[in-house]
Write an enzyme that holds these catalytic residues in place. Structure first.
Site, PDB file in Angstrom:
ATOM      1  N   LEU A 198       0.830  -1.203   0.000  1.00 51.11           N
ATOM      2  CA  LEU A 198       0.000   0.000   0.000  1.00 51.11           C
ATOM      3  C   LEU A 198       0.862   1.250   0.000  1.00 51.11           C
ATOM      4  O   LEU A 198       1.909   1.283   0.638  1.00 51.11           O
ATOM      5  CB  LEU A 198      -0.917  -0.008   1.227  1.00 51.11           C
ATOM      6  CG  LEU A 198      -1.943  -1.146   1.291  1.00 51.11           C
ATOM      7  CD1 LEU A 198      -2.689  -1.108   2.625  1.00 51.11           C
ATOM      8  CD2 LEU A 198      -2.917  -1.062   0.140  1.00 51.11           C
ATOM      9  N   ASN A 228      -8.454   7.226   9.633  1.00 47.73           N
ATOM     10  CA  ASN A 228      -7.784   7.343   8.340  1.00 47.73           C
ATOM     11  C   ASN A 228      -7.245   5.974   7.955  1.00 47.73           C
ATOM     12  O   ASN A 228      -6.269   5.489   8.538  1.00 47.73           O
ATOM     13  CB  ASN A 228      -6.639   8.364   8.414  1.00 47.73           C
ATOM     14  CG  ASN A 228      -7.145   9.756   8.711  1.00 47.73           C
ATOM     15  OD1 ASN A 228      -8.181  10.170   8.215  1.00 47.73           O
ATOM     16  ND2 ASN A 228      -6.417  10.484   9.545  1.00 47.73           N
ATOM     17  N   LEU A 229      -7.860   5.341   7.002  1.00 47.25           N
ATOM     18  CA  LEU A 229      -7.591   3.953   6.650  1.00 47.25           C
ATOM     19  C   LEU A 229      -6.107   3.715   6.388  1.00 47.25           C
ATOM     20  O   LEU A 229      -5.492   4.376   5.546  1.00 47.25           O
ATOM     21  CB  LEU A 229      -8.409   3.557   5.414  1.00 47.25           C
ATOM     22  CG  LEU A 229      -8.266   2.107   4.942  1.00 47.25           C
ATOM     23  CD1 LEU A 229      -8.788   1.154   6.025  1.00 47.25           C
ATOM     24  CD2 LEU A 229      -9.025   1.905   3.630  1.00 47.25           C
ATOM     25  N   ASP A 230      -5.518   2.748   7.110  1.00 42.94           N
ATOM     26  CA  ASP A 230      -4.131   2.298   6.931  1.00 42.94           C
ATOM     27  C   ASP A 230      -3.108   3.408   7.121  1.00 42.94           C
ATOM     28  O   ASP A 230      -1.982   3.309   6.616  1.00 42.94           O
ATOM     29  CB  ASP A 230      -3.948   1.655   5.545  1.00 42.94           C
ATOM     30  CG  ASP A 230      -4.789   0.404   5.382  1.00 42.94           C
ATOM     31  OD1 ASP A 230      -4.994  -0.298   6.384  1.00 42.94           O
ATOM     32  OD2 ASP A 230      -5.262   0.139   4.253  1.00 42.94           O
ATOM     33  N   GLU A 231      -3.469   4.461   7.843  1.00 49.33           N
ATOM     34  CA  GLU A 231      -2.544   5.574   8.049  1.00 49.33           C
ATOM     35  C   GLU A 231      -2.247   5.821   9.519  1.00 49.33           C
ATOM     36  O   GLU A 231      -1.695   6.864   9.883  1.00 49.33           O
ATOM     37  CB  GLU A 231      -3.111   6.847   7.405  1.00 49.33           C
ATOM     38  CG  GLU A 231      -3.216   6.770   5.889  1.00 49.33           C
ATOM     39  CD  GLU A 231      -3.709   8.073   5.269  1.00 49.33           C
ATOM     40  OE1 GLU A 231      -3.753   9.087   6.005  1.00 49.33           O
ATOM     41  OE2 GLU A 231      -4.039   8.073   4.072  1.00 49.33           O
TER      42      GLU A 231
END
Length: 285
Positions: A198, A228-231
């Site tokens: 990602l 915050n998706l994947d952050e």
């Protein structure tokens, strides 16, 4: 782990006298320091972190007293956020998983073997495939199907099982996006694991996309889940080298190996009170 081992984690603005004050407090209260880690983000105007492991006889009877006295004698003076914990009280952990079993089995096996000290209270899944695996380790398994139409109701059911009952939730390849409302109400940190492609190869079939692109490194990232998706703040990462010789299946197998070891280390560090967050980063002590 000896019953009378405690941990003190602190975080505050860096300033003179912190280490001396903490050490002095523990000594005056009959505690002996057995491990100490510290870090400052900057020598001037930095953020200071410290993890202290100590021995104190009859700790279980003294922990609340230590907490109260530390606030009055040290914490308030330095503007600290701090936590006292007993190593004899493992974190209560819930695992969320879908159909991939490698991360779930790694956590269950390490816990059973004594390599990962935590109390796995239950496994929640949106599929029923891994019930036998969880129950073979004596862990309750709860199947809560999730669809677009039922997502809100499913999360409400999950929160009923989790809120106030666990200290950590681990997404061990749980292939659903947790809503901001869920994360705000679950009442404890959530750790997620995903492949490290990602954002380059998002969505379905990342290893096929990676093979077609000719990547030479594959890996995994464990982080705290945020809205915050994947952050969220990264806890641990690792990679392995690959070449044109590996098939897509081999890439997936090697990726699974990295995912399970990275997640296990992240969970272990969290359970040992080694991870402290600052802004969108972590300090591991």
């Amino acid at each position: 782990m000896p019953r009378d081992i405690g941990r003190l984690t602190i975080q505050c603005a860096d300033q003179p006298g912190i280490v001396a004050a903490v050490a002095g407090f523990l000594a005056e209260h009959g505690a002996n320091i057995v491990e100490l880690g510290q870090f400052s983000t900057d020598s001037e105007n930095g953020e200071f972190f410290q993890r202290t492991v100590f021995h104190r006889e009859n700790l279980a009877d003294r922990l609340s007293e230590l907490d109260r006295d530390f606030e009055a004698e040290v914490g308030r003076r330095f503007g600290m956020s701090y936590t006292f914990t007993s190593a004899a009280s493992p974190k209560r952990v819930a695992i969320m998983v879908s159909k991939y079993d490698h991360c779930l089995l790694e956590l269950l096996w390490r816990n059973k073997s004594g390599d990962l000290d935590m109390d796995i209270t239950l496994v929640i899944s949106n599929h029923d495939d891994l019930r036998a695996d969880a129950e073979s380790f004596g862990v309750p398994f709860v199947h809560i199907p999730v669809s677009k139409a039922t997502k809100a109701a499913a999360e409400a059911e999950q929160l009923e099982l989790l809120t106030g009952k666990v200290d950590l939730v681990v997404m061990a390849r749980y292939m659903q996006i947790l809503s901001a409302d869920f994360l705000a109400n679950v009442g404890c940190p959530v750790i997620n694991i995903h492949h490290s492609f990602l954002p380059a190869f998002a969505g379905a079939g990342p290893y096929l996309k990676a093979k077609e692109r000719g990547v030479k490194l594959i890996g995994a990232t464990a982080h705290y889940a945020t809205a915050n998706l994947d952050e969220g703040p990264i806890i641990e990462q690792d990679v392995v080298r690959v070449s044109h010789r590996e098939s897509v299946g081999e890439l997936e197998r090697r990726g699974a190996e990295v995912e399970r070891s990275v997640l296990a280390r992240a969970v272990q560090w969290h359970c040992e009170d080694r991870v402290m967050t600052y802004r969108n980063s972590t300090t591991i002590l």
